[in-house]
Design a protein around this motif. Sequence first.
Motif, PDB file in Angstrom:
ATOM      1  N   GLU A  34       2.546 -17.497  67.837  1.00 47.57           N
ATOM      2  CA  GLU A  34       3.338 -18.337  68.552  1.00 47.57           C
ATOM      3  C   GLU A  34       2.794 -17.973  70.243  1.00 47.57           C
ATOM      4  OE1 GLU A  34       5.936 -18.988  66.573  1.00 47.57           O
ATOM      5  OE2 GLU A  34       6.537 -17.863  65.412  1.00 47.57           O
ATOM      6  N   GLU A  37      10.987 -19.981  60.072  1.00 47.10           N
ATOM      7  CA  GLU A  37      10.123 -20.431  60.408  1.00 47.10           C
ATOM      8  C   GLU A  37      10.035 -21.443  59.739  1.00 47.10           C
ATOM      9  OE1 GLU A  37       7.747 -19.545  62.556  1.00 47.10           O
ATOM     10  OE2 GLU A  37       8.514 -16.641  62.807  1.00 47.10           O
ATOM     11  N   HIS A  91       4.466 -17.536  58.816  1.00 53.37           N
ATOM     12  CA  HIS A  91       5.049 -16.431  59.305  1.00 53.37           C
ATOM     13  C   HIS A  91       6.206 -16.228  58.490  1.00 53.37           C
ATOM     14  CE1 HIS A  91       3.646 -18.224  63.382  1.00 53.37           C
ATOM     15  NE2 HIS A  91       2.539 -17.778  62.757  1.00 53.37           N
ATOM     16  N   GLU A 108       3.219 -21.417  60.636  1.00 56.83           N
ATOM     17  CA  GLU A 108       4.314 -21.538  60.342  1.00 56.83           C
ATOM     18  C   GLU A 108       5.103 -21.690  58.515  1.00 56.83           C
ATOM     19  OE1 GLU A 108       5.565 -20.618  63.472  1.00 56.83           O
ATOM     20  OE2 GLU A 108       5.358 -22.383  64.809  1.00 56.83           O
TER      21      GLU A 108
END
Length: 319
Positions: free
Chosen positions: A169, A56, A89, A86
Amino acid sequence: MSAPTLDRPAAPDEVALQAQFDATIAADHRIEPRDWMPEAYRKGLIRQIAQHAHSEIIGMQPEGDWLLAAPSLRRKAILLAKVQDEAGHGMYLYSAAETLGADRADLTDKLIERKQKYSSIFNYPTQTYADVGVIGWLVDGAAICNQVPLCRSSYGPYARAMIRVCKEESFHQRQGFELLMTMMGGTGAQRAMVQDAVDRWWWPSLMMFGPPDDDSPNSAQSMKWGVKRHSNDELRQRFVDMTVPQAAVLGVTLPDPELALDPETGRYRFGAIDWDEFKQVLAGKGPCNDERIARRRAARDDNAWVTEAATAYADKHAS
Ligand SMILES: [Fe+2]
Ligand SMILES: [Fe+2]
């Protein structure tokens, strides 16, 4: 409480704990941080979650390269939101790894020292803005195929992190597809740009599912423990089946002359993947491996003062 090792037989209480762990897995219930777990389960999870977190974080770079060159304010805002997602994440995942006793700074050091891996896909360059769309469509699309089953992973904190990650996502995949649809409705040069990006990213996307099942050493154990739910080849097949009709909607050609619907199974057959290329990239010899790691190292070193200041501030408040 530690797990038995080869040179030390299990104590009676460990036998009972192991039985309880096995029963939890068999009943498809979740293992939580407070629960006893075999050392190999803990270590395997740290390896997998760290690799996921690193992917990520490193994955911000190829698209981040286009933040200053986005063709409009709208595209810039979308891309910025995606790249920030990202980062989020990565943070959820490092937190999940911490519940297993891992240290976040130590994991980052291991990434920079190349002792831990990240997804090979992020070692390819983004050559044009169409690459941003294709990454959203194919790379985030492949990530969804991989990660949706992880929402049912046996380790609670990992499974719960995946639920939110997968929702985001899904936004990433759609923004990529929408960008490509817009470009395909544009000029001939824009359509050619999209096709060129698809040609470059298709095969690396298929490699994202990892080596074929008969060459995937960690898969069997991971499936027994309920961390992984489907084999690499099964997930890859799902991705192909999902993506081929989308390519037709877009009007692009996937660069595989052997790609064809099997009328008996209703699934798509596809050509041989170049596993030598995959191994080369994984071994650090992809087009951008050195650049990705150098940038991550610089980010760690140049921003060390922020961590130090934040830690000192937190310590002061704690005392
Ligand atoms: Fe992500
Ligand atoms: Fe994403």
